[in-house]
Design an enzyme around this catalytic site. Structure first.
Site, PDB file in Angstrom:
ATOM      1  N   LEU A  16       1.061  10.574  -6.956  1.00 31.18           N
ATOM      2  CA  LEU A  16       1.345   9.321  -7.633  1.00 31.18           C
ATOM      3  C   LEU A  16       0.865   8.098  -6.854  1.00 31.18           C
ATOM      4  O   LEU A  16       0.561   7.061  -7.456  1.00 31.18           O
ATOM      5  CB  LEU A  16       2.847   9.187  -7.898  1.00 31.18           C
ATOM      6  CG  LEU A  16       3.479  10.268  -8.777  1.00 31.18           C
ATOM      7  CD1 LEU A  16       4.970  10.039  -8.895  1.00 31.18           C
ATOM      8  CD2 LEU A  16       2.835  10.271 -10.154  1.00 31.18           C
ATOM      9  N   VAL A  24       3.234   9.922  -2.134  1.00 33.67           N
ATOM     10  CA  VAL A  24       4.282  10.234  -3.100  1.00 33.67           C
ATOM     11  C   VAL A  24       3.691  11.124  -4.185  1.00 33.67           C
ATOM     12  O   VAL A  24       2.579  10.879  -4.666  1.00 33.67           O
ATOM     13  CB  VAL A  24       4.861   8.950  -3.732  1.00 33.67           C
ATOM     14  CG1 VAL A  24       5.998   9.298  -4.688  1.00 33.67           C
ATOM     15  CG2 VAL A  24       5.359   8.009  -2.651  1.00 33.67           C
ATOM     16  N   GLU A  92      15.060  11.138  -6.715  1.00 33.78           N
ATOM     17  CA  GLU A  92      15.109  11.037  -8.176  1.00 33.78           C
ATOM     18  C   GLU A  92      13.770  10.545  -8.696  1.00 33.78           C
ATOM     19  O   GLU A  92      13.193   9.602  -8.166  1.00 33.78           O
ATOM     20  CB  GLU A  92      16.225  10.062  -8.560  1.00 33.78           C
ATOM     21  CG  GLU A  92      16.249   9.640 -10.001  1.00 33.78           C
ATOM     22  CD  GLU A  92      17.221   8.510 -10.254  1.00 33.78           C
ATOM     23  OE1 GLU A  92      17.414   8.145 -11.424  1.00 33.78           O
ATOM     24  OE2 GLU A  92      17.793   7.979  -9.271  1.00 33.78           O
ATOM     25  N   TYR A  93      13.257  11.205  -9.749  1.00 33.40           N
ATOM     26  CA  TYR A  93      12.014  10.750 -10.367  1.00 33.40           C
ATOM     27  C   TYR A  93      12.351   9.635 -11.349  1.00 33.40           C
ATOM     28  O   TYR A  93      13.120   9.840 -12.297  1.00 33.40           O
ATOM     29  CB  TYR A  93      11.307  11.895 -11.077  1.00 33.40           C
ATOM     30  CG  TYR A  93      10.007  11.465 -11.736  1.00 33.40           C
ATOM     31  CD1 TYR A  93       8.867  11.298 -10.977  1.00 33.40           C
ATOM     32  CD2 TYR A  93       9.959  11.211 -13.097  1.00 33.40           C
ATOM     33  CE1 TYR A  93       7.679  10.887 -11.555  1.00 33.40           C
ATOM     34  CE2 TYR A  93       8.775  10.805 -13.688  1.00 33.40           C
ATOM     35  CZ  TYR A  93       7.634  10.648 -12.912  1.00 33.40           C
ATOM     36  OH  TYR A  93       6.476  10.223 -13.492  1.00 33.40           O
ATOM     37  N   ASP A 136      12.629  -3.071   3.739  1.00 34.15           N
ATOM     38  CA  ASP A 136      11.281  -3.075   3.160  1.00 34.15           C
ATOM     39  C   ASP A 136      11.337  -3.421   1.668  1.00 34.15           C
ATOM     40  O   ASP A 136      10.709  -2.760   0.841  1.00 34.15           O
ATOM     41  CB  ASP A 136      10.608  -1.719   3.363  1.00 34.15           C
ATOM     42  CG  ASP A 136       9.094  -1.790   3.156  1.00 34.15           C
ATOM     43  OD1 ASP A 136       8.528  -2.884   3.323  1.00 34.15           O
ATOM     44  OD2 ASP A 136       8.489  -0.755   2.814  1.00 34.15           O
ATOM     45  N   LYS A 138      10.175  -5.090  -1.459  1.00 33.15           N
ATOM     46  CA  LYS A 138       8.899  -5.637  -1.924  1.00 33.15           C
ATOM     47  C   LYS A 138       8.680  -5.141  -3.352  1.00 33.15           C
ATOM     48  O   LYS A 138       9.347  -4.192  -3.802  1.00 33.15           O
ATOM     49  CB  LYS A 138       7.750  -5.195  -1.017  1.00 33.15           C
ATOM     50  CG  LYS A 138       7.603  -3.678  -0.877  1.00 33.15           C
ATOM     51  CD  LYS A 138       6.507  -3.334   0.123  1.00 33.15           C
ATOM     52  CE  LYS A 138       6.389  -1.822   0.297  1.00 33.15           C
ATOM     53  NZ  LYS A 138       5.331  -1.472   1.278  1.00 33.15           N
ATOM     54  N   PRO A 139       7.767  -5.748  -4.100  1.00 37.10           N
ATOM     55  CA  PRO A 139       7.595  -5.370  -5.514  1.00 37.10           C
ATOM     56  C   PRO A 139       7.285  -3.893  -5.734  1.00 37.10           C
ATOM     57  O   PRO A 139       7.742  -3.311  -6.716  1.00 37.10           O
ATOM     58  CB  PRO A 139       6.438  -6.262  -5.969  1.00 37.10           C
ATOM     59  CG  PRO A 139       6.518  -7.460  -5.086  1.00 37.10           C
ATOM     60  CD  PRO A 139       6.967  -6.936  -3.755  1.00 37.10           C
ATOM     61  N   ASP A 154      13.210   3.948  -1.608  1.00 37.50           N
ATOM     62  CA  ASP A 154      12.907   4.054  -0.173  1.00 37.50           C
ATOM     63  C   ASP A 154      13.997   3.521   0.745  1.00 37.50           C
ATOM     64  O   ASP A 154      13.706   2.996   1.826  1.00 37.50           O
ATOM     65  CB  ASP A 154      11.581   3.353   0.162  1.00 37.50           C
ATOM     66  CG  ASP A 154      10.381   4.195  -0.256  1.00 37.50           C
ATOM     67  OD1 ASP A 154      10.609   5.307  -0.762  1.00 37.50           O
ATOM     68  OD2 ASP A 154       9.248   3.752  -0.079  1.00 37.50           O
TER      69      ASP A 154
END
Length: 491
Positions: A16, A24, A92-93, A136, A138-139, A154
């Site tokens: 991904l 990932v 978790e997806y 961390d 962040k968008p 994360d």
């Protein structure tokens, strides 16, 4: 990648993305039969046993978080590798788009940006109360899963990387994305939850303007601005930003942690107040003036002719007891029981099963065939979900592939047989057989990401086809009676 299985359990299906902390992948948990996200960590953690132990400790601490806006950590482990064990994290997806992807289309509206920030602050308040600092924000670490719902990813990883860098290099070098690092992270000073609030100021600035507060040609230039430069006001980049929202951002971007908000809850409350102050005058200005009610035309008189008799005569054939009507009624009841029993653990299946059961009961007087189409689909899906015919269990062995292919062929034959069934409401048994053979085949050939999507699509298409078929039959029936001179109302 589909051949790689971590820990004898997690099959990696698709890559991904990739970042500084690792790669990932979308994977399948063979034991629990669910789609997961698997993060293979960078080799910087692979060569130091104490770093790997620290990473596992932080990941286990983050796994204790329980909040709707926090992506759940399912497992953590190590995969043997000739260059050293590879740490991995199973999460978790989450389906949706990251805020970084959303920003490709331009800045968000003030309401959407503030709502997203408030959802992230809810997650941070929970993690900070549990003693976990994200480090961390962040968008790209925030998934937008709905209009006002997010998932923060994360947790625990950034801290493990920071401590690893300190141990390996002895420098305490900042690990993370320079555009969102707090001054204390850059200086290597002691960090607490207010570092996340600084990153939230950077995040909200970017959501509203399309760019972070500090930019430069290099990471060192950006970090120097974090330490010494004043952020560019959002109102200069986007003049219509409410001053109260801009004040929240400026306070969150204080160089000294003491200048910022005390906690995430306080910052969230300030954002809500700012949005309320900004929207109140607009609501008052746009309130519609009261108008006199428009005159209404008199309702047409209700005529009671032979419509009730015609309606009763039209429904009479379907209401007669028969094997097909009993089969349709049984499917409706089973669909409602499957919804209540939560046999398929997804957010939408229960509602789909309830809707199918109710729709089957409503359409049963008109057509047993249509009632079977909508009601037996979720029942067959629930059985297929809990069956043993699974690629995750059986693999791509030729005999299992043949079984699934023959089931798909049988489903096609059953559907043709149901469509060719003559007479009103005939073909119910063929439709039930179609659903059981089709769903079993779907659950073997497709992975978890696409199974339910294909099932919902198939359920919709078959239902629409059945409605069209019945409607065409009714039109032909009425046309035939009109040709013979019989009154249409008595059809």
């Amino acid at each position: 990648m589909g051949d790689m299985v971590l820990g004898g359990r997690y099959e990696l299906v698709e890559k991904l993305g990739q970042g500084g902390m690792g790669t990932v992948h979308r994977g399948v948990d063979r034991r629990l039969r669910r789609t997961v996200a698997v993060k293979l960590l960078s080799s910087v953690l692979a060569h130091d046993p104490q770093s790997r132990a620290r990473f596992q400790r932080e990941a286990h601490a983050a796994a204790a978080l329980n909040h709707p806006a926090v992506a759940t950590i399912h497992d953590v482990g190590e995969e043997p590798h000739p260059d050293g064990p590879r740490p991995y994290l199973v999460m978790e997806y989450v389906q949706g788009a990251t805020l970084a992807e959303v920003l490709h289309d331009g800045p968000l509206s003030v309401v959407d940006a503030v709502n997203a920030a408030c959802a992230v602050l809810d997650a941070l308040r929970h993690s900070h109360e549990c003693g976990i600092v994200h480090r961390d924000i962040k968008p790209s670490n925030i998934m937008l899963t709905g209009p006002d719902t997010v998932k923060v990813l994360d947790f625990g990883i950034a801290k493990a990387f920071t401590e690893t860098a300190t141990r390996i290099t002895g420098s305490g070098a900042a690990i993370g994305t320079p555009a969102y690092l707090s001054p204390e992270q850059i200086n290597g000073s002691e960090i607490d939850h207010r570092a996340d609030l600084y990153a939230m100021g950077c995040l909200l600035h970017e959501l509203l303007t399309g760019q972070p507060p500090f930019r430069g040609e290099s990471s060192f230039a950006i970090m120097h601005q974090h330490l010494f430069a004043a952020p560019e006001p959002v109102s200069r980049l986007r003049p219509r930003i409410p001053p109260a929202v801009e004040a929240v951002i400026l306070r969150a971007l204080g160089k000294d942690p003491k200048e910022r908000y005390a906690d995430a809850g306080q910052m969230r409350a300030a954002l809500v107040d700012a949005l309320t102050q900004a929207s109140l005058p607009t609501l008052q200005a746009t309130a519609p003036a009261p108008t006199a009610p428009a005159p209404t035309a008199p309702a047409p008189p209700v005529t009671r002719t032979g419509g009730r008799t015609a309606l009763r005569d039209r429904f009479r054939p379907s209401l007669r007891p028969s094997a097909d009507s009993a089969l349709a009624l049984l499917g409706c009841l089973l669909a409602l029981l499957c919804a209540r029993g939560r046999l398929v653990d997804t957010a939408h299946f229960g509602w789909v099963a309830v809707a199918a059961g109710v729709a089957g009961l409503v359409t049963l007087p008109w057509s047993t065939r249509l009632a079977c189409v909508v009601s037996w689909g979720p029942v067959a899906e629930a059985v297929a979900v809990n069956s043993e015919l699974r690629r995750a269990y059986a693999g791509w062995h030729h005999s299992y592939v043949a079984i699934a292919a023959l089931l798909a062929l049988a489903a096609a034959c059953c559907l043709v047989s149901a469509a060719r069934g003559q007479g009103h409401g005939r073909g119910a048994g063929a439709l039930v057989a179609f659903w059981f053979s089709a769903t079993a085949s779907i659950w073997y050939f497709l992975d978890d990401l696409h199974k339910l999507f294909v099932f919902y699509l198939l359920l919709t298409l078959v239902a629409v086809a059945a409605v069209s078929w019945e409607a065409i039959g009714l039109v032909r029936h009425r046309a035939g009676q009109a040709d013979t001179g019989r009154p249409v109302d008595e059809a």
